[in-house]
Write a protein that holds these residues in place. Sequence first.
Motif, short mmCIF file in Angstrom:
data_model
loop_
_atom_site.label_atom_id
_atom_site.label_comp_id
_atom_site.label_asym_id
_atom_site.label_seq_id
_atom_site.Cartn_x
_atom_site.Cartn_y
_atom_site.Cartn_z
N LYS A 236 0.99 -1.21 -0.02
CA LYS A 236 0.19 0.03 0.02
C LYS A 236 1.01 1.27 0.02
CE LYS A 236 -3.99 -1.98 0.23
NZ LYS A 236 -4.96 -1.98 -0.87
N ASN A 237 0.51 2.42 -0.62
CA ASN A 237 1.30 3.57 -0.88
C ASN A 237 0.42 4.59 -0.20
OD1 ASN A 237 -0.65 3.89 -2.66
ND2 ASN A 237 0.79 4.81 -4.37
N SER A 238 -0.66 4.21 0.51
CA SER A 238 -1.39 5.05 1.27
C SER A 238 -1.91 4.81 2.77
CB SER A 238 -2.54 5.64 0.66
OG SER A 238 -3.34 4.08 0.58
N ARG A 239 -1.89 5.68 3.56
CA ARG A 239 -2.25 5.39 5.11
C ARG A 239 -3.42 4.79 5.17
NH1 ARG A 239 -0.85 9.09 10.43
NH2 ARG A 239 -0.79 7.44 12.04
N ARG A 240 -3.58 3.75 6.09
CA ARG A 240 -4.98 3.15 6.48
C ARG A 240 -4.91 2.83 7.91
NH1 ARG A 240 -7.09 0.41 1.91
NH2 ARG A 240 -6.47 1.70 0.16
#
Length: 429
Positions: free
Chosen positions: A279-283
């Motif tokens: 993943k290249n985004s924060r979750r």
Amino acid sequence: MEAATPLRHPRVHVLMGRVIVENVVVDDPATAAFIDRRISAGDDPVDVVNDAIEVGARILEREQAAVDAEFVKNEFEKVSREVETAFTDKARVVAEFFGTKVDEVFGEENGHLARELQRLFGEGSTAAVQHQLREVMRDQSARMREDLLRQFSSADGSNPLADFKAAHLRTAREAATRQEAQLDAMREQMVALKLEIAGLRSEREKAAEVAAEHARGTAKGRPYEEALAEALESIARGQGDDCDAVGDFRGGGGRKGDVLIDIEGCSGAPRGRIVFEAKNSRRSRKEALSDLEEAMAQRAADYGVWVVPSAEQLPARVEGLREVGGDKMFVVYDPEDGSRLALEVAYSLARARVLMAKGGVDGLDAPALRAEVERALGAMDEVRRIKLHLTNAAGGIEQARAVLDSMAERVRAHLAQISSLVDEAGETA
């Protein structure tokens, strides 16, 4: 007091297909409120006013076409009523005319036929008049027919229907001409609108296709996913494991999971599976754990690893290289950093966990393995601290890099020891 004379008068010009409006004030609260809302929403005021004028002009043009059609209909009905009235009057005159003529010929007392019959068939008449009567009736009938035919077939004033015929033909011709012109104009407008709608639909479909393609390519960070798969392929090759990028292929119920590792899959049936989710985004932590569980279920994996390119993209209150539930781990891997040490540590720890859980390693020295794991994690903490020092201090970069490389070698030695302990335990079993 007299009202002040406005210095600038409103003016509207039409020049080369463009409308130029100067000093025009629209005194309409609804229009003002609409434009104010659009401006508040961030739209360009000029575009909003242009859209309002263009849409209003098209609506007025369509309404004018409808008004013209209604006018033609009303005029046609009016002319029809007038023609019907004129026809009724003319028919009455004709009926009266024929009634008078019939009375003159067939009247009981003063009719021409009665007088002739009285003269020919009276008490004092001795001549046979049957043939004479037949000739008279034939002549009278022929004359009446000729008169009637001449009257209704002539185009001059003697024909009671001449004006009606001319007016009807003239009105019908004019109405047909106007209607044809209006239909041609409406047909041209419809063709232009269809072309415009087709162009807009085509542009919208192209934009949707581009957006969908962009979403498929970058929603999960395709470049990052490919870089992760390449790094894992290199690590797995050294361990004798099989690495497969499965992000584009559907698993058991979905597409969760980007890279799948079959432990010892190069030499036979795999002894376990590890799935990596890039993943290249924060979750959030909850979303990340849920996605890992779905990826493990869909890929039939025993262990799941959540990989992000920076520590800021880790879920809140989650550190790198920390296990959750004994079968999940979070790790930071930045391809641009040039180091995949953290990814190697995560790979080795997950591999050891899967082999221990699968059994067949009864001879495994669990305390030694645990100690090596703790030492590897401690060394990684030192690596992170040294990286932090390297970022903040410019003077001791070369020395810090030497220490960093030394610590990296120590970490790899610990990882090799872990693999050795696991392999020895497997061979003993």
